[in-house]
Design a protein around this motif. Structure first.
Motif, mmCIF file in Angstrom:
data_model
loop_
_atom_site.group_PDB
_atom_site.id
_atom_site.type_symbol
_atom_site.label_atom_id
_atom_site.label_comp_id
_atom_site.label_asym_id
_atom_site.label_seq_id
_atom_site.Cartn_x
_atom_site.Cartn_y
_atom_site.Cartn_z
ATOM 1 N N PRO A 310 0.811 -1.229 0.000
ATOM 2 C CA PRO A 310 0.000 0.000 0.000
ATOM 3 C C PRO A 310 0.838 1.270 0.000
ATOM 4 O O PRO A 310 0.442 2.282 -0.574
ATOM 5 C CB PRO A 310 -0.818 -0.128 1.284
ATOM 6 N N THR A 311 1.994 1.242 0.651
ATOM 7 C CA THR A 311 2.815 2.449 0.723
ATOM 8 C C THR A 311 3.312 2.857 -0.657
ATOM 9 O O THR A 311 3.303 4.048 -1.010
ATOM 10 C CB THR A 311 4.012 2.204 1.654
ATOM 11 N N GLU A 312 3.767 1.897 -1.450
ATOM 12 C CA GLU A 312 4.234 2.202 -2.805
ATOM 13 C C GLU A 312 3.097 2.742 -3.666
ATOM 14 O O GLU A 312 3.313 3.619 -4.515
ATOM 15 C CB GLU A 312 4.841 0.952 -3.449
ATOM 16 N N PHE A 313 1.888 2.247 -3.448
ATOM 17 C CA PHE A 313 0.747 2.736 -4.238
ATOM 18 C C PHE A 313 0.360 4.148 -3.824
ATOM 19 O O PHE A 313 -0.107 4.926 -4.651
ATOM 20 C CB PHE A 313 -0.445 1.793 -4.066
ATOM 21 N N LEU A 314 0.534 4.477 -2.568
ATOM 22 C CA LEU A 314 0.206 5.823 -2.113
ATOM 23 C C LEU A 314 1.050 6.874 -2.827
ATOM 24 O O LEU A 314 0.546 7.940 -3.205
ATOM 25 C CB LEU A 314 0.394 5.924 -0.604
ATOM 26 N N VAL A 344 -6.891 1.806 4.920
ATOM 27 C CA VAL A 344 -6.831 0.838 6.012
ATOM 28 C C VAL A 344 -5.401 0.628 6.492
ATOM 29 O O VAL A 344 -5.136 0.555 7.696
ATOM 30 C CB VAL A 344 -7.457 -0.504 5.572
ATOM 31 N N ARG A 345 -4.435 0.573 5.580
ATOM 32 C CA ARG A 345 -3.081 0.129 5.919
ATOM 33 C C ARG A 345 -2.075 1.261 6.073
ATOM 34 O O ARG A 345 -1.024 1.053 6.675
ATOM 35 C CB ARG A 345 -2.591 -0.866 4.876
ATOM 36 N N CYS A 346 -2.372 2.416 5.494
ATOM 37 C CA CYS A 346 -1.388 3.503 5.548
ATOM 38 C C CYS A 346 -1.917 4.747 6.269
ATOM 39 O O CYS A 346 -1.174 5.388 7.013
ATOM 40 C CB CYS A 346 -0.947 3.895 4.130
ATOM 41 N N LEU A 347 -3.159 5.102 6.004
ATOM 42 C CA LEU A 347 -3.707 6.359 6.517
ATOM 43 C C LEU A 347 -4.677 6.095 7.656
ATOM 44 O O LEU A 347 -5.746 6.687 7.738
ATOM 45 C CB LEU A 347 -4.398 7.129 5.383
ATOM 46 N N ASN A 348 -4.305 5.181 8.526
ATOM 47 C CA ASN A 348 -5.160 4.812 9.657
ATOM 48 C C ASN A 348 -4.556 5.330 10.949
ATOM 49 O O ASN A 348 -3.340 5.261 11.148
ATOM 50 C CB ASN A 348 -5.309 3.292 9.723
ATOM 51 N N GLY A 349 -5.369 5.873 11.823
ATOM 52 C CA GLY A 349 -4.870 6.367 13.106
ATOM 53 C C GLY A 349 -4.987 7.875 13.213
ATOM 54 O O GLY A 349 -5.359 8.575 12.264
ATOM 55 N N GLU A 350 -4.650 8.367 14.392
ATOM 56 C CA GLU A 350 -4.790 9.792 14.661
ATOM 57 C C GLU A 350 -3.492 10.564 14.483
ATOM 58 O O GLU A 350 -3.502 11.751 14.247
ATOM 59 C CB GLU A 350 -5.307 9.993 16.096
ATOM 60 N N VAL A 388 -17.842 -0.261 4.307
ATOM 61 C CA VAL A 388 -18.089 -1.353 5.257
ATOM 62 C C VAL A 388 -16.769 -1.884 5.811
ATOM 63 O O VAL A 388 -16.612 -2.068 7.034
ATOM 64 C CB VAL A 388 -18.892 -2.487 4.579
ATOM 65 N N ASN A 389 -15.797 -2.115 4.927
ATOM 66 C CA ASN A 389 -14.493 -2.617 5.374
ATOM 67 C C ASN A 389 -13.780 -1.599 6.264
ATOM 68 O O ASN A 389 -13.118 -1.971 7.243
ATOM 69 C CB ASN A 389 -13.626 -2.959 4.171
ATOM 70 N N LEU A 390 -13.897 -0.318 5.918
ATOM 71 C CA LEU A 390 -13.265 0.722 6.729
ATOM 72 C C LEU A 390 -13.842 0.748 8.135
ATOM 73 O O LEU A 390 -13.119 0.921 9.122
ATOM 74 C CB LEU A 390 -13.444 2.083 6.057
ATOM 75 N N VAL A 391 -15.155 0.574 8.236
ATOM 76 C CA VAL A 391 -15.789 0.567 9.555
ATOM 77 C C VAL A 391 -15.347 -0.663 10.350
ATOM 78 O O VAL A 391 -15.040 -0.571 11.545
ATOM 79 C CB VAL A 391 -17.323 0.609 9.413
ATOM 80 N N LYS A 392 -15.294 -1.812 9.691
ATOM 81 C CA LYS A 392 -14.861 -3.033 10.382
ATOM 82 C C LYS A 392 -13.418 -2.919 10.863
ATOM 83 O O LYS A 392 -13.077 -3.414 11.943
ATOM 84 C CB LYS A 392 -15.000 -4.237 9.445
#
Length: 1337
Positions: A310-314, A344-350, A388-392
């Motif tokens: 995911p990081t390379e795609f970002l 989900v994998r890179c831009l998650n968190g505060e 839906v996946n983001l919420v899960k």
């Protein structure tokens, strides 16, 4: 000598200066001999002597199909051994070069030449083996069933395990690539031919899906490619080759993504992803829309790669975002999926940086826009699924929750089933994964929010003191320097004391400020929670509608949502839980199972840790469920309990608790739930009735308790009146009736369960009936109807008991009727009760005589016959002993007539009872017939509620009397249908239409002439009557009790009824009718004919089109389409109404045309050619042609194009003629010329036809010869004018039509042709001999 890796194999056979070449190929029969020599030499040497035997291996490769398997395997084994030996020698040599920094140029050339030869031979031989394996696997058929394949395909084909050998060959190449082979070249750079040769082999192997399933081989292959890509800078060529593979092979999507991950993470090929994304962005848009298979493969690869990297795609997402505006929805879905993986994998968190937060917000905005506004349903569904996946994954920020919930609420009304399904899943996931609380009752949240605000205000009230102290300190610090110096001189001690106090207050002020901020966060939390619940509550009305959707996925997802809402204790969940209960009768087993599972989780699952309290808790839940249900919901609850009993989900331990609470209701339910003790007893009896429906032993074991508690009347006080409550006795009678139910198997007689006449249950029921007849009660009639049924089911002599009850009631009624103290309302109420009990008694007597009595007679007759047969057998055996030679035979027994005679006698006996002894003139019930009829015919004012109820009960009793006796029914049919037609009260008409359905089942021959009266109720002004009417007619037609005939158009008209329920019932009727073979097809011509008649059908053009669109969906067979095309085309000639032409043309546009259907359009052109002058008809036929061309082949397309030209010409000619006719009409008005055509209502074309035919008459007569004089005198021409033309009939000769439908259609056509006053061209019948006539028609 230098060895150059050739581009083509033939180049090695060409002589070139300074280069190695093969002078000539070795003969195939000498190859084994040469191979043995090579084996001896290579295995003993260091492997550098490969140049001496290169031509042997090259010959094998060149003649690979000709060489036998043994020789090829031997050559491969020798080559492997030599390659392994040489790789060790080469490694040592390269190490020496590195240590000495010098090398012999001759040795280097020898080593380099051997390396190239080995690489070339190994690669080419592996390629040859792979080609042979691929060809054989493609040609090889699957093995027969039942036989085990003892050897792998590769062993049977190539003589070796190719997967294993292929892995070994790749490992040999890996040994070379791992070495620093670049030192063998003077430029220290490896020639491109060597890595390209190995790369091409690897990519060739990746084309085989079988090899890609072998994990060890796949690992070696990916490592080899990664090493070459890294060492020899092959990133760009690798990206291009990967895209080529993706465009041609579906199976490589996931393996290639794994390979790229390995190359990026293990071999540090950081630019590879950028190269791939850049090449993807350069692919033209038309490529994605043209080849959907390769597009799906590439999209799968991109999505899988984004999940892994995911990081390379970002960092390269900008190359994909430009694809979001393209036509290919698959590519848009892919880009959205990539963004979802990044979120989900890179831009998650505060703890994200400002740039990362901006990118996250941009991605969320794009997802939101495409979920809401994208034109393609698959894209909208994909965007919602990503949410839906983001919420899960808890990757959705809390501030985004209200927006996403609002998005879900809006998309619940989407026209796509897939979008609605995913949207409900989103709402359920938002609820289950919400960041607020485990339970979300809005009333509790609002109370907590109010308390939090009060606490905040209290904290803020104390905060100003600390704030003021701070401000004072700041003001002191900001004083002028002179003032400060003066203070220091005059009062140093006081200043030091103030500073010390200020320092002590600072921590306290900070603590108070933190508490205020914390409380503010609590208030914000409650505000967001309440907003979240309120937003979800907005979706409830739409979700309740989805529970009744015809799409199963809508129903299933809505059930899951309300189950989750109930678990979170949301107030609105109860509405959905009640609505979903009706789905227990759904035809789909998945929906029924979902309802059962939901209620099992909600009401029957243990909520506490103690297993002892579980039955009591389940009992409480069941009581609450039944108490909260009423009317039709109780039937659904009973069906639910029945389903759970079948699955053994209801514990038997709840039965003792129910019986205990029936006798002694607990007080805690009264205090906590507000259910009184009497109400608890009512609910428990209902529960016992439901549980005993399939298991009567539950009631039988505690019968005395039920009778003692349940058959007691209760009293309530309303104002100053004493009102009696019979709900508990009613529920008890329902439970007792289950004792009489029995499952009868065919051919077996089971004696019914009956109680003695003096049993407490029978005595109490009879007493309640007689004593309660004159008491004021709102529930006595309901109880009385059920009580009569219970008596007939349980009493040993029910006729005696019910006769006694009726006599007592009749005497009581006469007393009140003759009493001056009885008011008019009381008399009407007593008559109402009397009619109800008379009608119910007659109906139950019918069931008792026709069912139980007849079964008992048959059983007695059977026992008697068995006894007589046994006696006869004994007599025959005795006679045979005395006279063994004499055989006597009974003629009646041999023919089997005796049993039939007895059955006929029983039938006559039963019929005589029904005709004379129940409602006959001399019977007890028959004596009330005159009163019932007179009351039914009374004129009752609409405001007289009691009078209306009395008349309803009288008409219902009349209908029940008619069900008993055929003679009685025949005598009162006219009165019955007169009341049905003329009664101003919808309740009376509703009762009678239901009764009419029962009469059709009971006496179909008597009711057949009155069928039109039943259909007429479909046009009743009352919605309730129309609903009952359509239900009754649906049941009768689907059960073949009445014929469809020409009245089915009335059912079709109900499809567009204003009342949604009526429209739904009509649609469901045709859905069920479509399951009965060709039933819908058979009635289609009649429906079209009747509904196209605007004056009589009262259907406008818009409604007609809506009805036809719905009905034509059930015309699926090609034969049906072909026949309907011909009928509709013929219909054009039988009408001159412009609206009819347009309706017929519109119907033609709704059909799906096969080749034969298209030919019918071409063949019947002459029938509709004249109608093409109208613009609407013309455009309709253009639509028909477009549909025909979609499935047409070349020959048929040519015919359709020719027809299209004819249609265009006919339309242009018709428009021109209409313009000329309009000018002529204007001129005739100007000069006051009266037109000669007698028909003023016909179209201009019809009038012109009449004029032309008139003008031809004199010319025809003048041309007649002398031989035709007799023909002139003959009346035959007149007969020919009026002769019926069979070619014009709307019904076809197909066997699919029933005779009645054909007659109706024929009559319709005759009626439509009689009104045409102008001559019409007739189609010549095929078997007609031409005759000369003086009149041409």
């Amino acid at each position: 000598m230098n060895f150059v890796i050739p581009e083509n194999r033939e180049d090695l056979q060409k002589c070139a200066s300074g280069q190695y070449y093969v002078e000539a190929l070795i003969s195939s029969r000498h190859v084994p001999i040469k191979l043995q020599e090579a084996k001896t030499t290579l295995l003993r040497s260091d492997g550098t002597t490969i140049d001496q035997y290169f031509d042997v291996f090259f010959t094998i490769i060149s003649k690979f199909p000709e060489i036998d398997s043994t020789t090829k395997v031997l050559a491969w084994t020798i080559l492997k051994k030599g390659c392994e030996t040489f790789s060790g020698v080469l490694g040592k040599y390269l190490s020496d070069i590195l240590a000495n920094d010098a090398s012999n140029s001759t040795d280097k050339k020898v080593q380099l030449c051997a390396l190239k030869m080995y690489v070339y031979l190994v690669v080419e031989m592996m390629r040859s083996f792979q080609n042979q394996s691929t060809q054989h696997s493609g040609m090889m058929a699957s093995p027969p069933k039942g036989r085990k394949q003892t050897k792998p395909k590769s062993i049977a084909n190539l003589g070796m395990d190719w997967e294993k050998e292929c892995q070994h060959g790749l490992q040999l190449m890996m040994n070379f690539v791992d070495l620093d082979i670049h030192r063998l070249w003077d430029s220290q750079i490896v020639e491109d031919e060597v890595p390209s040769l190995i790369n091409n082999l690897c990519y060739k192997l990746m084309e085989d899906p079988t090899l890609m399933k072998a994990k060890p081989l796949k690992s070696v292959l990916f490592h080899l490619l990664g090493c070459i890509t890294k060492k020899h800078n092959q990133s760009l060529s690798a990206a291009l080759k990967l895209l080529q593979l993706l465009q041609h092979f579906e199976h490589v999507a996931v393996p290639l993504s794994e390979a790229v991950q390995l190359w990026v993470e293990s071999f540090k090929c950081k630019t590879l992803v950028s190269e791939i994304m850049r090449e993807v962005s350069n692919i033209p848009e038309r490529e994605f829309t043209r080849d959907t298979t390769s597009t799906k493969t590439m999209c799968t690869f991109i999505l899988e790669l984004a999940r892994l990297l995911p990081t390379e795609f970002l960092s390269n997402i900008s190359l994909l975002l430009q694809r979001m505006d393209e036509e290919s929805y698959t590519m848009r879905n892919t880009v959205l999926g990539v963004m979802g993986e990044i979120l989900v994998r890179c831009l998650n968190g505060e703890g994200l940086e400002k740039k990362a937060k901006a990118a996250r917000d941009q991605f969320f905005d794009i997802l939101y826009d495409h979920a809401n506004l994208d034109t393609n349903a698959f894209v909208r569904s994909k965007a919602i699924h990503i949410f839906v996946n983001l919420v899960k994954e808890q990757s959705l920020p809390v501030k985004r929750y209200p927006d996403v919930v609002e998005l879900g609420v809006n998309l619940l009304l989407d026209k796509s089933n897939l979008v609605r399904k995913t949207t409900v899943q989103l709402l359920e996931t938002l609820l289950r994964c919400n960041p607020f609380a485990a339970t979300l009752p809005i009333s509790v949240l609002q109370q907590q929010h109010k308390e939090a605000i009060e606490q905040l205000l209290a904290l803020q009230a104390t905060a100003p003191t600390a704030s003021q102290t701070e401000q004072e300190k700041e003001s002191n610090d900001q004083q002028e320097p002179s003032t400060v110096d003066q203070d220091l001189e005059n009062s140093m001690d006081a200043t030091e004391e103030i500073e010390i106090n200020s320092e002590e207050k600072i921590p306290e002020m900070q603590h108070e400020s933190e508490e205020v901020e914390k409380q503010k966060s609590v208030v914000t939390y409650y505000e967001e929670s309440i907003q979240f619940v309120e937003k979800l509550q907005e979706a409830v009305p739409v979700l309740c509608q989805l529970l009744h959707s015809r799409t199963n996925t809508d129903v299933l997802e809505a059930i899951n949502f309300f189950t989750a809402a109930w678990e979170f204790k949301m107030n609105f969940a109860l509405q959905g839980i009640g609505e979903m209960l009706n789905q227990i009768w759904n035809e789909d087993s998945r929906i029924r199972e979902a309802v059962v599972y939901a209620y099992k989780e909600l009401y029957f699952k243990q909520k506490t840790s103690s297993s002892v309290s579980h039955p009591a808790q389940v009992t409480d839940n069941m009581i609450m469920l039944v108490a909260s249900s009423s009317g039709s919901k109780l039937g659904a609850v009973q069906a639910l309990i029945g389903e759970m009993q079948k699955a053994d989900d209801i514990s038997r331990r709840i039965l003792p608790i129910l019986w205990e609470r029936l006798a002694d209701p607990p007080t805690f339910l009264t205090m906590e739930k507000g259910i009184s003790e009497l109400q608890q007893q009512k609910v428990i009896t209902q529960l016992l009735a439901m549980l005993s429906h399939d298991n009567p032993s539950i009631i039988r074991s505690k019968l005395d308790t039920l009778v003692e508690v349940g058959l007691n009347e209760a009293t309530t006080i309303e104002g100053s009146r004493e009102v009696f409550d019979y709900e508990l006795p009613y529920n008890t009678c329902v439970a007792l009736s289950n004792l009489g139910t029995r499952k009868q198997e065919a051919g077996k007689y089971e004696k019914p369960f009956r109680l003695p006449d003096d049993h407490a249950a029978i005595v109490k029921i009879s007493s309640l009936l007689t004593a309660g007849f004159e008491k004021e009660s709102k529930s006595w009639i309901r109880f009385a109807i059920q009580a009569v049924g219970s008596i007939f089911q349980l009493a040993s002599h029910p006729v005696t008991i019910i006769t006694s009850v009726l006599k007592h009631i009749k005497a009581t009624m006469r007393k009140h009727m003759s009493s001056a103290e009885s008011t008019s309302l009381m008399k009407q109420e007593l008559l109402t009760r009397f009619f109800h009990i008379c009608g119910q008694s007659a109906l139950k007597l019918l069931i008792f005589v026709d069912g139980d009595v007849q079964a008992e007679l048959k059983q007695r007759r059977k026992l008697q016959e068995e006894k007589e047969e046994k006696e006869k057998q004994e007599k025959r055996s005795k006679k045979q002993e005395k006279t063994p030679d004499k055989n006597e035979s009974n003629l009646e027994e041999d023919m089997g007539v005796g049993g039939a005679t007895v059955d006929d006698a029983d039938q006559e006996f039963i019929k005589n009872i029904l005709e004379t002894e129940i409602v006959g003139p001399g019977s007890l019930l028959g004596g009330a017939t005159e009163l019932i009829v007179r009351t039914s015919l009374l004129t009752v004012e609409p405001g007289d509620i009691t009078g209306i109820k009395m008349q309803q009960s009288a008409t219902l009793a009349l209908a029940k009397y008619m069900l008993v006796s055929c003679d009685f029914c025949e005598r009162h049919l006219r009165i019955f249908f007169t009341i049905l037609d003329t009664s101003p009260h919808e309740g009376v008409r509703a009762n009678l239409i239901v009764a009419a359905g029962d009469l059709c089942v009971r006496f179909p021959n008597l009711l057949e002439p009155w069928t039109s009266k039943i259909y007429a109720r479909l046009q009743d002004h009352s919605d309730m009557v129309r609903i009952y009417g359509i239900k009754v007619i649906t049941s009768l037609i689907l059960n073949d009790m009445i014929k469809v005939k020409g009245y089915v158009s009335e059912m079709a008209r109900c499809i567009v009824d204003i009342n949604e329920r009526i429209s739904m019932l009509a649609r469901r009727f045709f859905q069920e009718l479509a399951k009965k073979g060709n039933s819908v097809y058979n009635v289609m011509p009649d429906i079209i004919s009747r509904l196209s008649d605007r004056e009589n059908s009262h259907v406008d053009s818009v409604d007609f089109k809506s009805i036809m669109r719905f009905l034509f969906d059930y015309i699926q067979k090609d034969r049906q389409t072909e026949s309907l095309v011909e009928k509709l085309c013929h219909r054009f000639k039988t009408t001159r109404e412009l609206e009819h032409w347009r309706d017929l043309a519109f119907c033609l546009t709704l059909l799906n045309y096969s080749e034969r259907g298209s030919k019918r359009i071409i063949e019947n052109y002459s029938f509709y050619a004249e109608t093409l002058r109208d613009e609407t008809v013309y455009f309709a036929f253009n639509t028909v042609l477009s549909k025909c061309k979609k499935s047409a082949k070349d020959d048929l397309k040519n015919q359709l194009e020719e027809l299209e030209g004819k249609i265009i010409d006919a339309h242009a000619q018709g428009v021109s003629e209409d313009e000329s006719a309009a000018k002529a009409a204007q001129a005739s008005k100007q000069y006051k010329i009266v037109p000669q055509s007698p028909s003023v209502s016909q179209t201009p074309s019809v009038r012109r036809t009449a004029k032309k035919k008139k003008s031809r008459k004199p010319r025809v007569v003048a041309d007649v010869s002398d031989d035709d004089v007799d023909v002139k005198k003959s009346p035959r021409p007149t007969r020919r004018i009026t002769r019926k033309q069979t070619a014009l009939q709307f019904s076809s000769d197909d066997d699919d039509f029933s005779d009645d439908v054909k007659e109706n259609i024929g009559d319709t056509l005759l009626d439509s042709t009689e009104n045409v006053s102008t001559p019409i061209r007739r189609v010549k019948t095929p078997k007609r001999t031409p005759q000369r006539s003086v009149i041409r028609v």
